[in-house]
Design a protein around this motif. Sequence first.
Motif, PDB file in Angstrom:
ATOM      1  N   LYS A 229       0.509  22.368  -9.290  1.00  0.00           N
ATOM      2  CA  LYS A 229       0.713  21.539  -9.182  1.00  0.00           C
ATOM      3  C   LYS A 229       1.473  20.143  -8.353  1.00  0.00           C
ATOM      4  CE  LYS A 229      -0.523  17.958 -13.063  1.00  0.00           C
ATOM      5  NZ  LYS A 229      -0.246  18.035 -14.291  1.00  0.00           N
ATOM      6  N   LEU A 230       2.290  21.006  -7.849  1.00  0.00           N
ATOM      7  CA  LEU A 230       3.206  20.405  -7.511  1.00  0.00           C
ATOM      8  C   LEU A 230       3.082  20.272  -5.928  1.00  0.00           C
ATOM      9  CD1 LEU A 230       6.861  20.229  -8.660  1.00  0.00           C
ATOM     10  CD2 LEU A 230       5.373  18.397  -8.353  1.00  0.00           C
ATOM     11  N   GLY A 231       2.479  22.083  -5.481  1.00  0.00           N
ATOM     12  CA  GLY A 231       2.041  21.915  -4.398  1.00  0.00           C
ATOM     13  C   GLY A 231       0.982  21.580  -3.585  1.00  0.00           C
TER      14      GLY A 231
ATOM     15  N   LEU B 298      -0.094  18.686  -4.264  1.00  0.00           N
ATOM     16  CA  LEU B 298       0.693  16.908  -4.257  1.00  0.00           C
ATOM     17  C   LEU B 298       0.888  16.718  -3.289  1.00  0.00           C
ATOM     18  CD1 LEU B 298       1.206  14.364  -5.769  1.00  0.00           C
ATOM     19  CD2 LEU B 298       3.277  15.040  -6.401  1.00  0.00           C
ATOM     20  N   LEU B 299       1.803  18.052  -3.145  1.00  0.00           N
ATOM     21  CA  LEU B 299       2.448  18.169  -1.607  1.00  0.00           C
ATOM     22  C   LEU B 299       1.283  18.117  -0.533  1.00  0.00           C
ATOM     23  CD1 LEU B 299       5.512  20.275  -2.140  1.00  0.00           C
ATOM     24  CD2 LEU B 299       5.288  17.782  -1.437  1.00  0.00           C
TER      25      LEU B 299
ATOM     26  N   LYS C 174      -2.893  12.676   4.078  1.00  0.00           N
ATOM     27  CA  LYS C 174      -2.551  12.186   4.290  1.00  0.00           C
ATOM     28  C   LYS C 174      -2.112  11.006   4.873  1.00  0.00           C
ATOM     29  CE  LYS C 174      -4.886  10.980  -0.609  1.00  0.00           C
ATOM     30  NZ  LYS C 174      -4.674  10.407  -2.041  1.00  0.00           N
ATOM     31  N   LYS C 175      -1.112  11.947   5.209  1.00  0.00           N
ATOM     32  CA  LYS C 175      -0.130  10.936   6.073  1.00  0.00           C
ATOM     33  C   LYS C 175      -0.343  11.760   7.464  1.00  0.00           C
ATOM     34  CE  LYS C 175       4.946  12.098   7.511  1.00  0.00           C
ATOM     35  NZ  LYS C 175       6.256  12.761   8.457  1.00  0.00           N
TER      36      LYS C 175
ATOM     37  N   GLN D  65      -1.412   5.764   2.999  1.00  0.00           N
ATOM     38  CA  GLN D  65      -2.319   6.432   3.757  1.00  0.00           C
ATOM     39  C   GLN D  65      -0.833   5.204   4.990  1.00  0.00           C
ATOM     40  OE1 GLN D  65      -5.513   5.507   3.176  1.00  0.00           O
ATOM     41  NE2 GLN D  65      -6.229   7.785   3.661  1.00  0.00           N
TER      42      GLN D  65
ATOM     43  N   MET E 171      -0.230  15.143   0.328  1.00  0.00           N
ATOM     44  CA  MET E 171       0.484  13.661   1.127  1.00  0.00           C
ATOM     45  C   MET E 171       0.772  14.193   1.809  1.00  0.00           C
ATOM     46  SD  MET E 171       1.723  12.146  -2.043  1.00  0.00           S
ATOM     47  CE  MET E 171       2.131  11.166  -0.347  1.00  0.00           C
TER      48      MET E 171
ATOM     49  N   HIS F 128      10.955  25.404  -4.551  1.00  0.00           N
ATOM     50  CA  HIS F 128       9.097  25.546  -4.400  1.00  0.00           C
ATOM     51  C   HIS F 128       8.410  26.553  -3.859  1.00  0.00           C
ATOM     52  CE1 HIS F 128       5.838  22.924  -3.927  1.00  0.00           C
ATOM     53  NE2 HIS F 128       5.216  23.689  -5.514  1.00  0.00           N
TER      54      HIS F 128
ATOM     55  N   ALA G 218       3.121   6.736   3.630  1.00  0.00           N
ATOM     56  CA  ALA G 218       2.949   8.409   3.558  1.00  0.00           C
ATOM     57  C   ALA G 218       4.299   8.779   2.746  1.00  0.00           C
ATOM     58  CB  ALA G 218       3.231   8.628   4.890  1.00  0.00           C
ATOM     59  N   VAL G 219       4.996   9.789   3.019  1.00  0.00           N
ATOM     60  CA  VAL G 219       5.878  10.712   2.608  1.00  0.00           C
ATOM     61  C   VAL G 219       7.031  10.260   3.604  1.00  0.00           C
ATOM     62  CG1 VAL G 219       6.989  12.757   1.278  1.00  0.00           C
ATOM     63  CG2 VAL G 219       4.456  12.157   1.225  1.00  0.00           C
TER      64      VAL G 219
END
Lengths: 86, 164
Positions: A67-69, A71-72, A78-79, B147, A75, B39, B150-151
Amino acid sequence: MLVLTRKANESIMIGDEIEVTVVEIQGDQIRIGIQAPRSMRVYRREVYQAIQEENRQAAITLPAPEKLGQLLQNMVIKKSLGKKDE
Amino acid sequence: MNIQTERFGEIEVDETKALELPDGLPGFEEARRFILLPHGEYSPFYFLQSLEQPELAFVVTCPRDFFPQYQPVIPAEELQELDLEADKEPADILVILTVPADPRLMTANLLAPLVINVAKQRVRQVILNGSGYQTRHRIFPDQPQLQKTAVQGEKQPTQVCSGV
């Protein structure tokens, strides 16, 4: 709970190493002084409880690694889509 | 050694890398030994997995990956408990994340970071009384801005804040 009545500048000993003193009384507020070994941490109760509760929440709602994967991945996509030319 | 975990099944861990929490964590005072699991290579997240309780694990991250301005002031007594010296380099810090059903809403506990003595593999959760930080700071900006803003941080292979 042991309940004792103290006036300003009076103290309570807890064990040999902890002393709790009523420093000052102002209206409905009491300033309390605490002497304790450095290793013993002292907190307002609601603060400690908030941390306990947050830790419990964090542990209970632990997400699966995938789930975290996901999400990343979202992101990152989108970035790059939103990226302006610099 | 092999350990059982609820999230990851049976995994092999290097016991010499175990982190010791002399007082456990508020809410989990008996949990004294954890291991840090990445992770993924390009992920800022880590799992802090209990070596004693298979079902106990946390998601953690280096706070400066998301909050570059985060400047926790760790009280000298806390540093002493960890055998760290106040005047030396800032201690290594991780923060625990709370992840709700919608993971985009995940929050970091900046009020009580995990302070780490990397060399001695010792960790304490330190409550920053009076710092103004909260137990829940949103990691990701709100959806509509996603967008554009962003992060924070680049997506590169990350080390845990100086290599735990």
